[in-house]
Design a protein around this motif. Structure first.
Motif, PDB file in Angstrom:
ATOM      1  N   TRP A   1     -45.304  14.293   5.223  1.00  0.00           N
ATOM      2  CA  TRP A   1     -45.252  14.840   6.586  1.00  0.00           C
ATOM      3  C   TRP A   1     -46.623  15.322   7.046  1.00  0.00           C
ATOM      4  CZ3 TRP A   1     -41.073  15.322  10.053  1.00  0.00           C
ATOM      5  CH2 TRP A   1     -39.862  14.787   9.571  1.00  0.00           C
TER       6      TRP A   1
ATOM      7  N   LYS B   1     -41.971  18.439   4.265  1.00  0.00           N
ATOM      8  CA  LYS B   1     -41.432  18.768   5.579  1.00  0.00           C
ATOM      9  C   LYS B   1     -41.393  20.285   5.768  1.00  0.00           C
ATOM     10  CE  LYS B   1     -37.619  17.406   8.602  1.00  0.00           C
ATOM     11  NZ  LYS B   1     -36.574  18.430   8.751  1.00  0.00           N
TER      12      LYS B   1
ATOM     13  N   GLU C   1     -43.485  22.358   8.581  1.00  0.00           N
ATOM     14  CA  GLU C   1     -42.688  23.106   9.565  1.00  0.00           C
ATOM     15  C   GLU C   1     -43.108  24.576   9.593  1.00  0.00           C
ATOM     16  OE1 GLU C   1     -38.434  20.672   9.788  1.00  0.00           O
ATOM     17  OE2 GLU C   1     -38.647  22.346   8.395  1.00  0.00           O
TER      18      GLU C   1
ATOM     19  N   ALA D   1     -46.202  24.755  11.453  1.00  0.00           N
ATOM     20  CA  ALA D   1     -45.976  24.564  12.892  1.00  0.00           C
ATOM     21  C   ALA D   1     -45.544  25.876  13.544  1.00  0.00           C
ATOM     22  CB  ALA D   1     -44.932  23.477  13.132  1.00  0.00           C
ATOM     23  N   VAL D   2     -44.643  26.602  12.888  1.00  0.00           N
ATOM     24  CA  VAL D   2     -44.205  27.890  13.441  1.00  0.00           C
ATOM     25  C   VAL D   2     -45.391  28.853  13.532  1.00  0.00           C
ATOM     26  CG1 VAL D   2     -42.772  29.927  13.053  1.00  0.00           C
ATOM     27  CG2 VAL D   2     -41.819  27.669  12.687  1.00  0.00           C
TER      28      VAL D   2
ATOM     29  N   HIS E   1     -47.427  27.844  16.466  1.00  0.00           N
ATOM     30  CA  HIS E   1     -46.770  28.285  17.707  1.00  0.00           C
ATOM     31  C   HIS E   1     -46.975  29.787  17.905  1.00  0.00           C
ATOM     32  CE1 HIS E   1     -43.779  24.642  17.463  1.00  0.00           C
ATOM     33  NE2 HIS E   1     -45.008  24.276  17.724  1.00  0.00           N
ATOM     34  N   GLY E   2     -46.990  30.529  16.799  1.00  0.00           N
ATOM     35  CA  GLY E   2     -47.274  31.959  16.886  1.00  0.00           C
ATOM     36  C   GLY E   2     -48.653  32.220  17.482  1.00  0.00           C
TER      37      GLY E   2
ATOM     38  N   TRP F   1     -50.325  24.122  20.357  1.00  0.00           N
ATOM     39  CA  TRP F   1     -49.244  23.174  20.542  1.00  0.00           C
ATOM     40  C   TRP F   1     -49.180  22.277  19.310  1.00  0.00           C
ATOM     41  CZ3 TRP F   1     -49.234  18.685  24.671  1.00  0.00           C
ATOM     42  CH2 TRP F   1     -47.993  18.042  24.624  1.00  0.00           C
ATOM     43  N   ALA F   2     -48.211  22.541  18.438  1.00  0.00           N
ATOM     44  CA  ALA F   2     -48.121  21.835  17.168  1.00  0.00           C
ATOM     45  C   ALA F   2     -46.774  21.138  17.053  1.00  0.00           C
ATOM     46  CB  ALA F   2     -48.269  22.829  16.010  1.00  0.00           C
ATOM     47  N   THR F   3     -46.781  19.938  16.450  1.00  0.00           N
ATOM     48  CA  THR F   3     -45.542  19.260  16.089  1.00  0.00           C
ATOM     49  C   THR F   3     -45.673  18.742  14.664  1.00  0.00           C
ATOM     50  OG1 THR F   3     -46.317  17.131  16.961  1.00  0.00           O
ATOM     51  CG2 THR F   3     -45.022  18.511  18.462  1.00  0.00           C
ATOM     52  N   VAL F   4     -44.520  18.375  14.075  1.00  0.00           N
ATOM     53  CA  VAL F   4     -44.539  17.739  12.760  1.00  0.00           C
ATOM     54  C   VAL F   4     -44.051  16.305  12.918  1.00  0.00           C
ATOM     55  CG1 VAL F   4     -44.115  19.939  11.602  1.00  0.00           C
ATOM     56  CG2 VAL F   4     -42.178  18.447  12.127  1.00  0.00           C
TER      57      VAL F   4
END
Lengths: 121, 186
Positions: free
Chosen positions: A33, A83, A87, A90-91, A94-95, A99-102
């Motif tokens: 991932w 994963k 993840e 990513a959190v 976001h904190g 702008w993050a995605t996996v």
């Protein structure tokens, strides 16, 4: 990303590639991932670079290189892992307001950042 | 006039005028009230306690979507599932940073510990993300246009006022992050 005031020369894209080792422990070949950071017109270049340095422990050169990749290419893969690991990253991103995605590392959607492993190895 | 944040022996030091403190306080409060989860009558208190929110949904408001984005680009179902486990604690950590930043505005001297500085940086960032959505900043050209607004005498409508506020918070965050980067260099 945005550049609001004149920054020093150290924030320009670094040409050094051989000095970075701290974050490379994440680049195991069998982890499927990616954590992707996307460009936006709000986040400061200095801030994005700071987050990469302080959260991932990346060197200034590596953080700036990834930041410039986000800025110029629109996205950059900044970490790899399971994963659950990405993840969690990513959190955290976001904190910070990034702008993050996996995404799965295999398959067509991972394009945009093939580089890294070979160069830094 | 506010002074740029500076990194020194005692931490990161800043200076804000009373009116600037008031402005920042109200900006922090606005974003806090956006992020505060609504109380639901039939909510399972245990689920809430462990941070689970089975009713969580992708926000319809653009600014909220930017504060609480989907974790996957092309998988809404998986993003929603993830949101139900993580969004509440993300909201709480953002609110925590905004409240901590607002609290330090009560002190006369703005001297930030490393924790304070991190809270300030994320709080200012979240404020800017919200303002940018209200100002319809979609790309770097939009951001450059907004950046031209620097003179408070130009504030003649809501949009120009918001643009000036945005530029002030941008400048403040930039100076803070520069000071924080210096502290990392030590």
């Amino acid at each position: 990303m945005t550049l609001s005031v004149a920054l020093g020369p150290d924030t320009r894209e670094s040409t050094q590639t051989g000095t970075v080792t701290s974050g490379d422990v994440l680049t195991a070949p069998d982890v499927p991932w990616n954590l992707v950071i996307w460009n936006d017109p709000v986040n400061l270049m200095s801030y994005v670079s700071y987050v990469f340095r302080s959260y991932f422990g990346y060197s200034e050169a590596k953080a700036n290189k990834l930041m410039m990749e986000v800025h110029k290419k629109g996205r950059s893969i900044v970490a790899h892992g399971s994963k659950e690991q990405v993840e969690q990253h990513a959190v955290a991103m976001h904190g910070y307001g990034l702008w993050a995605t996996v995404e799965k590392a295999t398959g067509g959607t991972a394009g945009g950042s093939g580089k890294g492993k070979g160069k830094r190895g | 006039m506010a002074k740029a944040f500076k990194y020194g022996l005692k931490g990161i030091k800043g200076h804000l005028e009373p009116a600037e403190r008031e402005l920042l306080r109200s900006l922090f409060d606005d974003v806090i009230s956006m992020l505060e989860p609504e109380q639901r009558a039939n909510e399972d208190p245990l689920a809430a306690l462990v941070g689970l929110d089975t009713e969580a949904r992708e926000p319809s408001d653009r600014a909220m979507r930017r504060l609480l984005p989907n974790v996957m680009k092309n998988d809404d179902a998986a993003s929603l599932e993830f949101r139900r486990y993580t969004e509440r604690s993300l909201r709480e950590s953002k609110i925590g940073a905004l409240k901590a930043a607002a609290l330090s505005l009560d002190r006369d001297n703005l001297v930030l510990t490393p924790d304070d500085a991190r809270h300030w940086a994320t709080a200012l960032n979240d404020v800017r993300l919200v303002l940018a959505e209200r100002l319809d900043i979609r790309d770097d050209a939009d951001a450059d246009n907004i950046h031209l607004m620097q003179d408070w005498a130009q504030a003649e409508d809501v949009e120009s006022y918001l643009a000036l506020v945005y530029n002030f918070t941008t400048w403040l965050q930039e100076s803070l992050v520069q000071a924080m980067a210096h502290s990392l260099d030590r």
